[in-house]
Design a protein around this motif. Sequence first.
Motif, PDB file in Angstrom:
ATOM      1  N   VAL A  40       2.663   9.020   3.816  1.00 19.52           N
ATOM      2  CA  VAL A  40       3.828   8.120   3.807  1.00 19.52           C
ATOM      3  C   VAL A  40       5.128   8.921   3.789  1.00 19.52           C
ATOM      4  N   ALA A  56      -0.747   1.148   3.731  1.00 19.93           N
ATOM      5  CA  ALA A  56      -1.161   2.176   2.768  1.00 19.93           C
ATOM      6  C   ALA A  56      -1.752   1.473   1.552  1.00 19.93           C
ATOM      7  N   SER A  68       6.408   5.101  -1.664  1.00 17.67           N
ATOM      8  CA  SER A  68       6.997   5.041  -0.331  1.00 17.67           C
ATOM      9  C   SER A  68       8.239   4.175  -0.380  1.00 17.67           C
ATOM     10  N   ILE A  73       6.190   0.374   5.946  1.00 17.04           N
ATOM     11  CA  ILE A  73       4.814   0.617   5.485  1.00 17.04           C
ATOM     12  C   ILE A  73       4.407  -0.534   4.572  1.00 17.04           C
TER      13      ILE A  73
END
Length: 95
Positions: A40, A56, A68, A73
Amino acid sequence: MAVLHIVRNSAFNDNKLNLCLSLLSAKDTLFLMDDGVYNVAHPKLIRRLHEFKVFAVQDHLAARGVRSEEQAIVMAELKDLVEQSEKADKVITWQ
């Protein structure tokens, strides 16, 4: 054809993420788990986040003390991996 790419290793230790990124298309999904969650923060991934969907595993990030800040993400659970696997035409695991 939509492909789910599961990355389980850190790109800071090997080149599997680089190989995976060379094959990813806009239809594909990238799923980071195990030590793959370290990615990440990898510059090559961050530069390409707008090109495909990235997940993730939240518990794997927490277990490794990784956070992150990237909005692109998606924080996921293992059940999300099952859902993405069912949607994909093909699954490739990079480990």
